[in-house]
Design an enzyme around this catalytic site. Structure first.
Site, PDB file in Angstrom:
ATOM      1  N   THR A  47      98.316  91.303  36.079  1.00  0.00           N
ATOM      2  CA  THR A  47      97.750  90.040  36.568  1.00  0.00           C
ATOM      3  C   THR A  47      98.850  89.044  36.902  1.00  0.00           C
ATOM      4  OG1 THR A  47      95.852  90.400  35.122  1.00  0.00           O
ATOM      5  CG2 THR A  47      96.109  88.208  36.044  1.00  0.00           C
ATOM      6  N   THR A  48      99.878  88.974  36.057  1.00  0.00           N
ATOM      7  CA  THR A  48     100.970  88.014  36.250  1.00  0.00           C
ATOM      8  C   THR A  48     101.722  88.259  37.550  1.00  0.00           C
ATOM      9  OG1 THR A  48     101.164  87.796  33.856  1.00  0.00           O
ATOM     10  CG2 THR A  48     103.058  87.076  35.145  1.00  0.00           C
ATOM     11  N   TYR A  56      84.145  90.823  36.936  1.00  0.00           N
ATOM     12  CA  TYR A  56      83.115  90.303  37.834  1.00  0.00           C
ATOM     13  C   TYR A  56      81.772  91.031  37.700  1.00  0.00           C
ATOM     14  CZ  TYR A  56      80.887  88.207  41.907  1.00  0.00           C
ATOM     15  OH  TYR A  56      80.012  87.533  42.718  1.00  0.00           O
ATOM     16  N   TYR A  60      92.979  97.307  28.760  1.00  0.00           N
ATOM     17  CA  TYR A  60      93.334  95.887  28.827  1.00  0.00           C
ATOM     18  C   TYR A  60      92.050  95.074  28.724  1.00  0.00           C
ATOM     19  CZ  TYR A  60      95.439  91.564  30.765  1.00  0.00           C
ATOM     20  OH  TYR A  60      95.870  90.282  30.986  1.00  0.00           O
ATOM     21  N   ARG A  69      89.301  86.517  31.985  1.00  0.00           N
ATOM     22  CA  ARG A  69      89.392  86.867  33.398  1.00  0.00           C
ATOM     23  C   ARG A  69      88.288  87.817  33.851  1.00  0.00           C
ATOM     24  NH1 ARG A  69      94.095  85.402  36.051  1.00  0.00           N
ATOM     25  NH2 ARG A  69      95.806  84.684  34.742  1.00  0.00           N
ATOM     26  N   LYS A 115      95.898  96.516  25.309  1.00  0.00           N
ATOM     27  CA  LYS A 115      96.413  95.157  25.390  1.00  0.00           C
ATOM     28  C   LYS A 115      95.230  94.243  25.109  1.00  0.00           C
ATOM     29  CE  LYS A 115      98.513  91.727  28.447  1.00  0.00           C
ATOM     30  NZ  LYS A 115      98.942  91.393  29.831  1.00  0.00           N
ATOM     31  N   ILE A 117     102.499  92.618  25.233  1.00  0.00           N
ATOM     32  CA  ILE A 117     102.847  92.561  26.657  1.00  0.00           C
ATOM     33  C   ILE A 117     102.793  91.081  27.002  1.00  0.00           C
ATOM     34  CG2 ILE A 117     102.175  93.157  29.008  1.00  0.00           C
ATOM     35  CD1 ILE A 117     101.091  95.808  27.883  1.00  0.00           C
TER      36      ILE A 117
END
Length: 294
Positions: free
Chosen positions: A46-47, A109, A135, A140, A164, A206
């Protein structure tokens, strides 16, 4: 998976002022992580603003990181999404020979049930030629992968080797650690509670803040793993204000401001993200200068 114990960092994708991918800056950032003592690198998470990268740009980022790393650290690749068939197709078609594992986000989503999440990752595990790190990031994805679902997946698929965990919930993290199979990695995805998670039995992190301050943050995690609690917490509290600041106006705008202060890359992010405002930028740059002088 001893190679993925300790501190991994979620690499940014640096952009030039014209919003193109800055490969030279990316090489500098990779070397900065390695010189700072980081244990492994996560590519296209994502980063990395991967949602705004074209297919060609993703390939450019992957190639650049592999070349800059030159086999020095383990690499983890972000391969996830909310279209299960699409994720499976990518896992089957992509050359993952340079990667130790993939990091796959819980579908966003769509808001699947726990059974839907299980079935999604069943397909991912069966398709992946390398180990899979789950993850969970409800902030999000709009859904929380519960400990019972994680444990079920970990027991049913031996190539699902860790998670994660970024729900920001230390109690949920402790339940994961309590019930996980032996050898399963519970990895913090929340910088502020990384040390408590490690001390509770977690495998590391992470990180985003670790990318800006790799020496201090990776030292903190190692001290935590060694149960040197007081020394670890000194580093935690040294960086705590910076953790708040880099997420105050969104990720990765904050950490890119750190990199600009360090002279490694521009602050540029792509819309719909925007740079941090002048007040926050000044505070971040003051913190970077303070750490430099310690």
């Amino acid at each position: 998976m001893q190679a993925l114990t300790g501190t991994g960092v979620a690499l940014v994708t640096p952009f030039k002022k014209d919003f193109s991918v800055d490969t030279e800056a990316l090489k500098k950032i990779v070397n900065y992580q390695i010189d700072g003592g980081i244990e492994y690198l996560v590519v296209l998470g994502t980063t990395a603003e991967s949602a705004t990268l074209t297919k060609e740009e993703k390939e450019l980022v992957i190639t650049t990181v592999i070349e800059a790393n030159n086999g020095r650290l383990p690499l983890v690749l972000g391969v996830g999404g909310n279209n299960t068939a699409g994720v499976v197709a990518e896992l089957k078609s992509r050359d993952l020979s340079k990667f130790t594992a993939v990091l796959s986000v819980s579908p966003y989503y769509n808001k699947p049930t726990q059974e839907g999440i299980y079935q999604h990752f069943k397909m991912v595990a069966e398709a992946s030629p390398v180990p899979v790190i789950l993850y969970n990031v409800p902030g999000r994805t709009a859904s929380n992968m519960l400990p019972a679902t994680v444990t079920r997946l970990a027991n049913d698929f031996k190539n699902i080797i860790g998670i994660k965990e970024a729900a920001g919930d230390i109690v949920q993290a402790m339940k994961l650690i309590q019930h996980k199979p032996e050898g399963f990695l519970v990895i913090s995805g929340d910088d502020m509670i990384t040390l408590p998670m490690v001390l509770a039995g977690g495998a590391g992190v992470i990180s985003v803040i670790g990318e800006g301050f790799p020496r201090q943050f990776s030292d903190m995690v190692r001290l935590g793993l060694e149960r040197k609690v007081d020394e670890a917490y000194r580093l935690h509290y040294l960086l705590a204000d910076a953790i708040d600041m880099i997420f105050e106006q969104g990720n990765p705008a904050g950490i890119k401001c750190v990199f600009a202060a360090l002279g490694l890359s521009e602050e540029t992010v792509r819309l719909p993200l925007v740079n941090v405002n002048e007040d926050l930028a000044a505070r971040i740059k003051a913190f970077v200068n303070k750490i430099r002088n310690l």
